[in-house]
Write an enzyme that holds these catalytic residues in place. Structure first.
Site, PDB file in Angstrom:
ATOM      1  N   GLU A  77      -1.027   9.935  -5.896  1.00  0.00           N
ATOM      2  CA  GLU A  77       0.169   9.122  -5.750  1.00  0.00           C
ATOM      3  C   GLU A  77       0.622   8.554  -7.090  1.00  0.00           C
ATOM      4  O   GLU A  77       1.819   8.498  -7.364  1.00  0.00           O
ATOM      5  CB  GLU A  77      -0.067   8.014  -4.718  1.00  0.00           C
ATOM      6  CG  GLU A  77      -0.026   8.568  -3.306  1.00  0.00           C
ATOM      7  CD  GLU A  77      -0.940   7.864  -2.331  1.00  0.00           C
ATOM      8  OE1 GLU A  77      -1.517   6.828  -2.689  1.00  0.00           O
ATOM      9  OE2 GLU A  77      -1.086   8.373  -1.199  1.00  0.00           O
ATOM     10  N   GLU A  90       0.863  -1.178   0.000  1.00  0.00           N
ATOM     11  CA  GLU A  90       0.000   0.000   0.000  1.00  0.00           C
ATOM     12  C   GLU A  90       0.902   1.232   0.000  1.00  0.00           C
ATOM     13  O   GLU A  90       1.665   1.456   0.927  1.00  0.00           O
ATOM     14  CB  GLU A  90      -0.927  -0.030   1.225  1.00  0.00           C
ATOM     15  CG  GLU A  90      -1.936   1.076   1.276  1.00  0.00           C
ATOM     16  CD  GLU A  90      -2.870   1.139   0.056  1.00  0.00           C
ATOM     17  OE1 GLU A  90      -2.965   0.161  -0.713  1.00  0.00           O
ATOM     18  OE2 GLU A  90      -3.492   2.193  -0.126  1.00  0.00           O
ATOM     19  N   ASP A 145      -7.045   2.993   3.035  1.00  0.00           N
ATOM     20  CA  ASP A 145      -6.547   1.699   3.527  1.00  0.00           C
ATOM     21  C   ASP A 145      -7.663   0.653   3.507  1.00  0.00           C
ATOM     22  O   ASP A 145      -7.436  -0.521   3.213  1.00  0.00           O
ATOM     23  CB  ASP A 145      -6.036   1.829   4.969  1.00  0.00           C
ATOM     24  CG  ASP A 145      -4.995   2.928   5.092  1.00  0.00           C
ATOM     25  OD1 ASP A 145      -4.316   3.208   4.099  1.00  0.00           O
ATOM     26  OD2 ASP A 145      -4.884   3.505   6.197  1.00  0.00           O
TER      27      ASP A 145
END
Ligand code: AMP
Length: 459
Positions: free
Chosen positions: A296, A266, A439
């Site tokens: 990201e 992750e 998450d």
């Protein structure tokens, strides 16, 4: 949810990062007191300097006032460990809860009644250990007399371990205070995070446990690894990022030694470009699956030498560019699966020979967004029952548009050698909390992916 029931039969290992999130709901009065303590003039001067990290209390006050003035969410690293007591003397924390991807994912999967959840974090102070949910399926590996034993994290803490406390200052639009003569009204709600970056906090597996990683790898169906953003370029004892990345590589290979278990990484944003590049080049080729959000992937593409594409994703957020970037990433890093989550959609990109069909991949994303919607609605998922709340949340209003743009993008780009699937997110209008949603998406996507692989005998 049938797929969730299948995923719950899995055993999962997760490491490395945990911390305590200490939350302060800020009011104008508290901010005023801080400004008065240091003097408006000094605070203003510091704001102009714009410190990039917090070494002194005034650095904090200046960056906080700046964040409040602009209403922009920000995170600034705290590097001076001695300031712990300063913060604790000035603030009362309204809530303390589990932070860090590995900790959040461990609690989530344990609460969802997964068969077995093994969590490892290199520092486990008593207070950190108490943030783990008291569930019988949650274990922490401990080496005792040279043997590997599993205990609940609350029974495995070590006195004297360092603790990472991230302080989160939540602020609401409309709060007012004065900076000297200037009256400031907070324009937007948001949060200011003081993230602890201390020399004593490291990301690694302790030496005595390392030799048992192949056994842990045999015990579980998959591993979810995160926290590499916490690696520093240099440490006071002479160790550096290269040292810790070499350790991280070894860990993954050890986990896979006896059995080719699937490993998900992750990814979280890494400000320093040099470090970001090191994490990508060292670790992506060793893992099977990577999850990240849209900003990201733009950062990653920039580090890989695609500045124009990266810039386009930052500026326009077009699905077509994200698909293109995803294709580049799975090809160059030879990933089995890449998952990208954005506020409006979630996407998987795999090679065409992936054992799962597009329909199955879509189901996996569906489970991911349902879990996130449940967490956003309730603030936390405490049992499998809670997930039902997520199923009632409707898809975001841009959902149809997203699908349309995606079909267009597919026609324009060559996608025959890939499987690319996308689903709109179930979006909660007034989320109780947004911490840990990314998450949750990644844990839900990866575990449901594994469950379907397993069913096909591919795991
Ligand atoms: P991250 O940027 O990694 O923290 O991930 C945040 C993700 O959580 C977004 O990409 C969305 O898919 C999801 N998300 C954010 N806000 C909400 C919300 N209010 N309701 C449901 N899902 C959300």
């Amino acid at each position: 949810m049938e797929l969730l029931d299948k995923a719950r039969e899995l055993a999962i290992y997760t490491a490395y990062n945990t911390n305590v999130d200490a939350i302060v709901y800020l009011d104008g009065k508290t901010v005023q007191k801080l400004i008065d303590e240091f003097g408006a003039e000094a605070v203003r001067r510091k704001m102009d300097e714009y410190p990039r990290q917090i070494e002194e209390p005034i650095d904090f006050v200046a960056r906080l006032v700046h964040a409040l003035k602009t209403g922009k969410p920000m995170a600034v690293p705290l590097v001076n460990e001695e300031l712990h007591s300063w913060f604790d003397s000035r603030f009362k924390y309204d809530v303390e809860r589990m932070g860090g991807q590995a900790g959040i994912i461990a609690n989530l999967l344990a609460n969802l009644d997964f068969r077995k959840v093994l969590v490892y974090t290199p520092h486990l102070a008593k207070k950190q250990a108490e943030m783990f949910v008291p569930r019988p399926n949650l274990f922490y590996p401990v080496v005792e007399d040279g043997r590997l034993v599993f205990k609940h994290p609350r029974e495995a803490y070590r006195e004297g371990d360092p603790i990472k406390v991230n302080r989160i200052f939540e602020f609401r639009a409309g709060r007012t205070f004065k900076l000297g003569e200037e009256r400031i009204e907070v324009p937007f709600s948001g949060r200011f995070i003081v993230s602890a970056r201390f020399d004593s906090i490291r990301i690694y597996t302790e030496e005595s446990l390392k030799k048992f990683l192949p056994i842990i790898g045999e015990t579980v169906d998959g591993a979810i690894l995160s926290g590499y953003q916490g690696i520093k370029l240099r440490y006071s004892d002479g160790k550096d990022a290269n040292y810790y990345l070499k350790q991280a590589k070894e860990d993954i290979m050890l986990l896979k030694r006896h059995r080719n278990l699937k490993v998900h990484l992750e990814f979280a944003s890494i400000q320093n470009r040099e470090l970001r590049k090191k994490v990508i080049y060292n670790l992506f080729p060793l893992v099977d699956s990577v999850g990240m959000d849209e900003s990201e992937i733009a950062h990653v593409l920039n580090a890989l030498g695609y500045p124009k594409l990266s810039e386009r994703i930052f500026t326009y957020n077009r699905i077509e560019d994200t698909v293109l970037g995803g294709k580049i990433l799975i090809d160059e890093m030879n990933l089995e699966v890449l998952q990208i989550h954005t506020i409006y959609y979630i996407m998987y990109i795999t090679h065409a020979d992936n054992p799962l069909s597009e329909e199955e991949l879509r189901k996996s994303l569906e489970m991911a967004t349902t879990l996130a919607a449940a967490r956003a609605s309730l603030g936390d998922i405490r049992s499998p029952e809670d997930v039902k709340v997520g199923m009632k949340v409707s898809y975001n209003e841009r959902g149809e548009y997203v699908k349309l743009r995606f079909e267009e993008a597919k026609r324009r780009l060559r996608t025959r050698e890939y499987k690319v699937v996308i689903i709109p997110t179930r979006l909660v209008k007034n989320p109780v909390s947004t911490v840990g949603l990314g998450d949750t998406i990644s844990a839900g996507a990866f575990t449901s992916y594994l469950a379907m692989l397993k069913e096909k005998g591919e795991l």
